[in-house]
Structure formats: structure tokens, C-alpha cells
Design a protein around this motif. Sequence first.
Motif, PDB file in Angstrom:
ATOM      1  N   ARG A   1       0.852  -1.193   0.000  1.00 31.27           N
ATOM      2  CA  ARG A   1       0.000   0.000   0.000  1.00 31.27           C
ATOM      3  C   ARG A   1       0.883   1.236   0.000  1.00 31.27           C
ATOM      4  O   ARG A   1       2.089   1.146   0.296  1.00 31.27           O
ATOM      5  CB  ARG A   1      -0.945  -0.001   1.201  1.00 31.27           C
ATOM      6  CG  ARG A   1      -0.269  -0.182   2.544  1.00 31.27           C
ATOM      7  CD  ARG A   1      -1.281  -0.507   3.628  1.00 31.27           C
ATOM      8  NE  ARG A   1      -0.654  -0.846   4.893  1.00 31.27           N
ATOM      9  CZ  ARG A   1      -0.540  -0.031   5.926  1.00 31.27           C
ATOM     10  NH1 ARG A   1      -1.012   1.214   5.848  1.00 31.27           N
ATOM     11  NH2 ARG A   1       0.024  -0.415   7.050  1.00 31.27           N
TER      12      ARG A   1
ATOM     13  N   PHE B   1     -10.682   5.057  -3.135  1.00 27.33           N
ATOM     14  CA  PHE B   1     -10.685   3.741  -2.514  1.00 27.33           C
ATOM     15  C   PHE B   1     -11.887   2.974  -3.060  1.00 27.33           C
ATOM     16  O   PHE B   1     -13.027   3.316  -2.739  1.00 27.33           O
ATOM     17  CB  PHE B   1     -10.796   3.858  -0.995  1.00 27.33           C
ATOM     18  CG  PHE B   1      -9.526   4.282  -0.325  1.00 27.33           C
ATOM     19  CD1 PHE B   1      -8.600   3.338   0.090  1.00 27.33           C
ATOM     20  CD2 PHE B   1      -9.248   5.618  -0.126  1.00 27.33           C
ATOM     21  CE1 PHE B   1      -7.422   3.723   0.706  1.00 27.33           C
ATOM     22  CE2 PHE B   1      -8.080   6.015   0.495  1.00 27.33           C
ATOM     23  CZ  PHE B   1      -7.156   5.059   0.914  1.00 27.33           C
TER      24      PHE B   1
ATOM     25  N   GLU C   1      -5.799   4.330  -5.935  1.00 26.49           N
ATOM     26  CA  GLU C   1      -5.564   5.462  -5.034  1.00 26.49           C
ATOM     27  C   GLU C   1      -4.586   6.454  -5.645  1.00 26.49           C
ATOM     28  O   GLU C   1      -4.780   7.674  -5.550  1.00 26.49           O
ATOM     29  CB  GLU C   1      -5.015   4.949  -3.701  1.00 26.49           C
ATOM     30  CG  GLU C   1      -4.787   6.055  -2.684  1.00 26.49           C
ATOM     31  CD  GLU C   1      -4.291   5.540  -1.353  1.00 26.49           C
ATOM     32  OE1 GLU C   1      -3.949   6.364  -0.487  1.00 26.49           O
ATOM     33  OE2 GLU C   1      -4.240   4.306  -1.175  1.00 26.49           O
TER      34      GLU C   1
ATOM     35  N   SER D   1      -4.099  -5.950  -3.624  1.00 24.27           N
ATOM     36  CA  SER D   1      -3.627  -4.734  -2.942  1.00 24.27           C
ATOM     37  C   SER D   1      -2.965  -3.790  -3.928  1.00 24.27           C
ATOM     38  O   SER D   1      -3.078  -2.559  -3.795  1.00 24.27           O
ATOM     39  CB  SER D   1      -2.646  -5.112  -1.830  1.00 24.27           C
ATOM     40  OG  SER D   1      -3.241  -5.998  -0.903  1.00 24.27           O
TER      41      SER D   1
ATOM     42  N   ASP E   1     -12.537   2.673   3.118  1.00 26.52           N
ATOM     43  CA  ASP E   1     -11.467   3.504   3.637  1.00 26.52           C
ATOM     44  C   ASP E   1     -11.507   3.544   5.161  1.00 26.52           C
ATOM     45  O   ASP E   1     -10.951   4.426   5.790  1.00 26.52           O
ATOM     46  CB  ASP E   1     -11.542   4.921   3.071  1.00 26.52           C
ATOM     47  CG  ASP E   1     -12.883   5.580   3.330  1.00 26.52           C
ATOM     48  OD1 ASP E   1     -13.740   4.937   3.967  1.00 26.52           O
ATOM     49  OD2 ASP E   1     -13.067   6.727   2.895  1.00 26.52           O
TER      50      ASP E   1
ATOM     51  N   VAL F   1      -5.774  -1.809  -5.653  1.00 26.00           N
ATOM     52  CA  VAL F   1      -6.285  -0.721  -4.818  1.00 26.00           C
ATOM     53  C   VAL F   1      -5.291   0.433  -4.793  1.00 26.00           C
ATOM     54  O   VAL F   1      -5.671   1.608  -4.845  1.00 26.00           O
ATOM     55  CB  VAL F   1      -6.576  -1.227  -3.397  1.00 26.00           C
ATOM     56  CG1 VAL F   1      -7.065  -0.077  -2.516  1.00 26.00           C
ATOM     57  CG2 VAL F   1      -7.606  -2.348  -3.414  1.00 26.00           C
ATOM     58  N   THR F   2      -4.011   0.101  -4.726  1.00 24.29           N
ATOM     59  CA  THR F   2      -2.966   1.130  -4.708  1.00 24.29           C
ATOM     60  C   THR F   2      -2.961   1.923  -6.009  1.00 24.29           C
ATOM     61  O   THR F   2      -2.831   3.156  -5.998  1.00 24.29           O
ATOM     62  CB  THR F   2      -1.592   0.488  -4.476  1.00 24.29           C
ATOM     63  OG1 THR F   2      -1.590  -0.159  -3.191  1.00 24.29           O
ATOM     64  CG2 THR F   2      -0.483   1.524  -4.512  1.00 24.29           C
TER      65      THR F   2
ATOM     66  N   TYR G   1      -7.345  -2.202   1.734  1.00 28.57           N
ATOM     67  CA  TYR G   1      -6.423  -2.834   0.780  1.00 28.57           C
ATOM     68  C   TYR G   1      -6.501  -4.359   0.823  1.00 28.57           C
ATOM     69  O   TYR G   1      -5.786  -5.033   0.086  1.00 28.57           O
ATOM     70  CB  TYR G   1      -4.986  -2.417   1.093  1.00 28.57           C
ATOM     71  CG  TYR G   1      -4.765  -0.927   1.079  1.00 28.57           C
ATOM     72  CD1 TYR G   1      -4.462  -0.257  -0.110  1.00 28.57           C
ATOM     73  CD2 TYR G   1      -4.874  -0.170   2.238  1.00 28.57           C
ATOM     74  CE1 TYR G   1      -4.278   1.113  -0.124  1.00 28.57           C
ATOM     75  CE2 TYR G   1      -4.690   1.203   2.235  1.00 28.57           C
ATOM     76  CZ  TYR G   1      -4.391   1.838   1.052  1.00 28.57           C
ATOM     77  OH  TYR G   1      -4.203   3.200   1.040  1.00 28.57           O
TER      78      TYR G   1
END
Length: 672
Positions: free
Chosen positions: A274, A421, A415, A408, A425, A411-412, A378
Amino acid sequence: MTTDKMENKKMDYDRKTHVITSDATPPPTAPSPTKNSSSPSIAVSNDCPRECPQEDHVKAGVEAQQEIDDTKSDSSEPEYFDIHDDDMTSPIEALSDYGPGGFHPVHLGDTLGPISDPCRFRVLHKLGHGGFGTVWLCRDTQDGKPKALKILSADASEKAAKSCPDFRALQLLIHSVSHEEGLSQCFPHTPRAYETAQDLLRKHHIALPYEHFWLPYQPNGSHLCLIAPFLGPNLESFCATYGHVTDLVKHVCFQLVEAMHFLHQKGLCHGDFRPANILFCLNEEVERMGDEELVDALGGVQMAKLTRTPLDNNNKDGAKEEEKEWPKELPRYLVGQADMIKLIRGGWCSPSVAVIDFGVSYPVTEPTGKGTGIPLGYAPPEEAITGQNKEGKEETLVKLGPKSDIWSLGVTLAELALDYFPFADSSDKLYGVKNMELVMGPIPEPFRSEFRAWYKGVWGPDGTALQDVDMVTDQETGKSVLSPVSFSIKRWKEEKEYAQKESGYEDPIRSRMSLGLETLHTKRSGAAIEAQWARDKTKLPSYTWEQTEEEDEMDDDQFPTKKFDDIEVFSDLLRSIFKWMPQDRVSTAEVMAHPWFQDRYAPSKDTKREGVVSRLSQGTFGIIKFMAGFPFNAGNFFFSALSRIFGIFSNPLWFLWRGRSCTNRSNDLEAQ
């Protein structure tokens, strides 16, 4: 706080000594805590010179331990402590973190190091703190470079002595790289091989502690110290500052995919991937800064002095009293955390990034059945929705592995590129599962039953009702379909219709992208950052939040919203990652080859040049596969062996053309 005041405070503080012991090779071995230990140790004064005659500072471990015992007995009475400094705005650790088993007290100017060089590291500033210890900016007097020194708490050090995840990850990666590059297999005993392997890790955007030493028999216990490169701030605020620079966003995101691809190919899962665990690298100019210049670049130093108020019933006004015998387990003052963002604003950061914090990493061959503790936002479904084993302990329904990392990563990417997100969050699991169902459809087994059981155990009959049915009839199609758990089919369709009406897209990801990215820059400041990046891509553009009076009076429309022209492409990338079951998610190789990265992949310049036989055999195999029509890849043993036998004699023309066109791009990446 002014520099003069800071200096006066530093002069008033009674600096303590630190006990140093010799280096150890991974895995770290904790020093014996017994009083009868006869192993020599060294007590080093904080302001000792560069050359420290060890014979003048030798003290038996028995004496050091005895001092600790005396300190504990002297400070056993309850006392109140007060932190006071009106100018203190920087984060500081809790005073309760100091005590038996806790943090090691550190002061600015302290010198630490192994027995071979006990004054090697001089403390300049505090970089941060967490549940496992404190991190300090130090000057390495051996090579003159700034380094990050992480001092683990005594309890964390004891656990790390048995199994330190950072060193386990380092051993796995360096052993793999050493073997691949033909370096010595005994890399800890061959400095050149070790340094070469470290360089390769750095080029693949990985940063791990590369040295360590112990501080045994300190007031709060024995502490393991890890030495790592000095890096910049993390990427948590990246999109807010640079999200409007599309090329820079893709440049950073692609490095992350490369890093994860490298880790997985070398047999390691990160487990906590993350933005908080990804840092910007620093420019070479930072290494040439003096101590004062470096501290100024970090926003200076803030210190909160500690005073002690004894429990004295006769002291009615509660006046604070300075104590002559200060408890050895406590520092004289707490140091505020360095302002890392100033490194970006000052133009000291590189656009290169480094993945850190391998504290919950695990080998690919040993998938964990326990969660890693990654934040819910994440966490993949197999981490967010867990069950219990026969012993009542938490256990994942599907074992974690590389595809958990890839979730993960997705998701990163969302972001960093969208400031978005996709799922949660916060720690609200119901909200997270609801968003998962909106993106991926109804939750399947084995997660479905376990999520219902979790919900009933936490909320009971008083919570918002979940859908108890599994299969329902779709009124539009008349077919039997799986129902969502967190809301009804009717509500699901209403959500889609609302998104379609508002943005033109039913899909939540595409709908979010259609709204654009709200930037924190005016048109002028945003354009200035883009111009800096276009002019020099070796530095992260600097910026300032200070606005002119003219900009303060600007309307909202003069703070532009970035419009995305790649909604279909980027949402396709994310949706290929966000799948309920791990086996359905794409690999890192497929992510690297995705059109969103616009052919950013290129073979590594460090790759060894292929031999004549190898190149001939590849070309020959390409012709054999094409003519025979076999759907095998270049790794097939039979055809690889066949092509190597006849390669030299059968196809010199294909050798000249470097015939690898029959191997597609993603297969080539998977084979690396």
C-alpha cells in the motif's frame, strides 16, 4: 522553536551512555539476558570522538545488567510526567512506549554502532515511530552518507531475534539474485557479491535493511538496530499533488508493478502492499548535504521537554520539580517527527520509488493461512472475510498468496491515479463487502456463508438485515440468479440506474472516473508542475502551497478538475484485478503488458547477453513451433532440447533476426 533555545535545552540535558555489542549475521541473535553472562560489551559516551579506544570503555555485561536492576528499583514508585512545549506541532510517540520491553531512549547527538565502530552513527533527527520502535536519521561516519536507523523495542527485538521477516526476505531475495547472477553462494562473506545484489534490489525498487547490530542490556532491555537507506516521504498524498500529471502517475505505478513482479518471481509475497509502505527515493544531492543543511531541509527540529511531578501531598500547588536522578528508561525530551513533505517541496526527491516494510512478508511456497493485518481498504476478500479453525483461532478461507498481493496492488493503483478507494477507507467490513458486490457482483462461497455468520455474531438481530436467500428470480429476464448479501437485487439495480443517470456509467469504477479528479493546484501551479516534469524527469517536481492574493480570490472553476480520457482502459485493468477468487485475477506480467501502461515494458539493461547457442535455439524453436502448430511455449523441455541440438546447423538466418516473435509479450514476462 529557535535554534538558540534548542541548543540551550540540549546543553541542559544529561546525556546518557549506550551499550554496544558486536555485529551478527542474519538471522540476528539476541544477547543473553542472564546476569552471569561474561560476554564483553562497550559503554560509549554520547559525545565520544570518532576514534574510540575500546579498552577505555569496556564494561562487563554483569555490571550493565546490575545497573538496569538498580534503575528499576529506584523508579518503582508511581510518578506523573508532563510534556510541555507550546510550539510542539510535530507527532511524537506516547510516553508509555518507554519502559521495560519498550522503546530505547534516544537523544539528538547520540552515537551508536557495532563493536567494530561504536561511534559510527550519529543521530541527527527522528524520522518516525510506530508500534515496533523508532526510526532515526543518522550520519554514517564510515561513508559520510545519511542513513535510516530503526531501533526496535525490546519486546519486538526479542521476537525478531527468533525470526526477523525483514532479514528473511533479504536472505531469500539476495540468495535468488546471487544465484541468478552467478555470484558467490556465500554472499554474506563476500562483500562484492552482497553489494551487487543490493544494487539489483534497488534497481527493482526494493529497499530492505542491509546491516544490523545490537544494543544489549539497556534500561528497557536489548534492542535490535536495523540500518536502511535514507528515503523520502511515502505515497499517501501522491495523487492530491501529482494526480493531474498523467505521465508521472503511470511512471510511478509501473515501478510498483515491476517491484511486485520481481518479488513474486523471486518467491516472495509482500503481504502489506500500500502507499504507506512505498517511499520516494532521494536525489544524490541529499547525500552531499551537511548535517545542519539536512536538518533544515526536513523542517528543523522540535523537542518536547519532559518534567516530573512527584506525588507529594504536601505540595499543594502541584509545582513541577526537576529531578536530579532522571529515570534511565525515559528520554529527557521527545523529538518531533521530521517533516518529510518538505523534501518534495524543496525538490530533493526522485521520481523513483522503493517498496519497504517486509514485516509480514512470506515465501510464495509457504502461503499463509493467517491474515497479515493489512488495513481493510487494501485487503482482498480472502483477507477481509475469514473464518475460525477448530481451536477458535482466525483462519483464512482461502490461503493468501501472490494474487492477494495483486489485489492490494489494484487498490494502490486506484488510489494513486484516481484518489479513490474502491471498497473501504475504514474498518467497516459491511460497507467494504457492499462495495465489493457493487463492483464484482454477488459474493460467492466460501465467503458468502462465513460473512453471514460474522454479521450475525457481531450485530445480531439489531443490525441492518442481510439477504437470507441465495437464489432469486430476476424479474426482467425471468432467470434464477445469485442474490447479493448486503442488499437486494432491486437495490442493486437502483444503484446502477442512479450511477448511469449521474455519470453515464453503471460500473462504480467508471462512474467514479467520469467525475474527474479534483486537484489542489490552480491552473497556473498545476501547469508549472507539468512543465517541470516535462523538462526534467530525473526529479520529482517541487511545489508550494503558498498562493498569491490574486489566486486566493479565484473562483472554484479556476482550480481545474482533471478529466480522464482513459476510462475504459484503466477500468478494464482494475476489473481484471478485482475478482472474488484469487485464481481469476491477472498476474503481474499481464498487468505490465496491459495497454494502460502504453508499452512501458522494456527488457532490463542488466540482463546478460544471450549466448550464440541460446539465441540460435530460440529462433529454431520458433520455426519448429510455427510449422508443427504446437501450442507449447518456449519453456517446453522437449522442444527446447530439440532446438538446442539442431539450432546451430539448421537456422543461421533466424539467429541473425533474433527470432523471438513467436513468443508473446506476457509469456515472455512470466518466464523472467
